[in-house]
Design an enzyme around this catalytic site. Sequence first.
Site, short mmCIF file in Angstrom:
data_model
loop_
_atom_site.label_atom_id
_atom_site.label_comp_id
_atom_site.label_asym_id
_atom_site.label_seq_id
_atom_site.Cartn_x
_atom_site.Cartn_y
_atom_site.Cartn_z
N ILE A 1 0.87 -1.20 0.00
CA ILE A 1 0.00 0.00 0.00
C ILE A 1 0.90 1.24 0.00
CG2 ILE A 1 -1.83 1.25 1.20
CD1 ILE A 1 -2.56 -1.31 2.67
N LYS B 1 6.04 -0.19 12.71
CA LYS B 1 5.45 0.46 11.53
C LYS B 1 4.73 1.75 11.93
CE LYS B 1 4.69 -3.95 9.16
NZ LYS B 1 3.70 -5.03 9.04
#
Length: 438
Positions: free
Chosen positions: A136, A205
């Site tokens: 993504i 992340k």
Amino acid sequence: MRSIAIGLLGAGNVGCGVLRLLEDNAEAIAARIGARVVVKHVLLRHPGARRAFDIPASAKVTDAQTVLDDPDVRVIVEVMGGLEPARGYVMQALAHRKHVVSANKALLGTHGKELFAEATRRGVTIHFEAAVAGGIPILRTLREGLASDRILGITGIINGTSNFVLDAMTRTGASYADAVQAAQEAGFAEADPTMDVSGVDAAQKLALLALVAFGLRVDPTAIPTEGITRVEPVDVQSAAALGCVIRSIAHAELVDGRRLRARVHPVLVPTLHVLAGVYGSYNAVLVNSAALGRSLYYGRGAGMMPTGTAVVSDLVEVCRSVVAFADRGPPPEALGTIADVVPISNGDERHENYLRVRVPNVPGVLAAVAGCLGRHGVSIKRLYQDPRGPELPVDMVLVTEAIEDVRLRGALAEIDALETTLVPTMRLRLLPPEPLDG
Ligand SMILES: NC(=O)c1ccc[n+]([C@@H]2O[C@H](COP(=O)([O-])OP(=O)(O)OC[C@H]3O[C@@H](n4cnc5c(N)ncnc54)[C@H](OP(=O)(O)O)[C@@H]3O)[C@@H](O)[C@H]2O)c1
């Protein structure tokens, strides 16, 4: 057409995806950059091993210095993983004024400060799109697509393994252990899935998302993080009875325009919420920004080709800047001003909560638990019991009214200190429903 030489550190899962894309899309990539990308060296540990891409023998090397010391090589693509020797190699590459593209969230989460400082000092860039949510293009979206806007908050499902496990438990009624095994058999979990199921991977992340979205650098180990390892079938069934599914989310938001709130944990998501529709190993990131409002980015969070696309897109961007700035000095620093922060306490946050208290099947336990909640001002919104039989423990499932975290924690400490509480109480926050009309 001119060419730009790159060095690949590693050619496992992601590296082979990168090589495949560079070969299959060579013409289009060259047209986009205005130069051909030539993979001059590929660093490997086992050069004789069979792999998903057939690497020419002339490109294979086992000595990192061959890649790092080659003045022709303008960009290093680090897809080897781990902290060392990856950190040392990336530092050397930057010191030699080579741009770096990395997919390594552990490396950037742990040593990002040192690496970004070195990149700035040397006038080169580190790109890391693949390190967050795999395929993504979320970092590029935050940095460029939303460059005109102000990001207020991010809520994401950014660990595909955890999502696969929770989704499998929901669909099949499997135990946590069986769902982990199914994830391993399907190739969505490592032999040792600890980093994923503990929430550590998502926290790494999330730290990178906060860096790009807010310009705030946080140590991932300082982010309050809960894994999914204590989720049981009774929780999944109770969530369904409440019109919810359990998902593991990573959340970061700006408070007062400059302070960071961040957390990673499993949560009850109402089935009408957009994040409830994220199945299997898919990832999704819901961004809340001042002008656009909420926008959702969805796709594969891992895998050879999805992750490869993110790495190669970074490579295209870096190579474009190599072409554009070749004779005019270094490209601009991509991240802007960065402030180091510690996440603020989540104690004042108000949530409705799901509680599962495991108690023996004896009179008086409900009153004791209710007493603990009452002393801390926690009101019960719903309550039911999951009877397992006269001799067996009972799972008392409660939903609280919205309450400050700090007060709930006080109540939970008292509940867990009761003699009748058999295992630590399971607590899951309830995500507020999405307003359907925006
Ligand atoms: N897999 C995914 O879907 C995914 C998604 C997002 C991000 N990432 C990140 O991408 C990175 C790579 O992941 P991966 O799944 O591609 O890993 P992988 O399949 O284990 O590949 C690692 C590669 O690096 C090489 N390597 C490792 N240590 C080395 C050393 N000390 N010296 C020389 N070569 C070395 C290995 O060489 P040999 O093959 O010769 O042993 C192998 O080719 C990691 O940081 C990971 O977190 C992966």
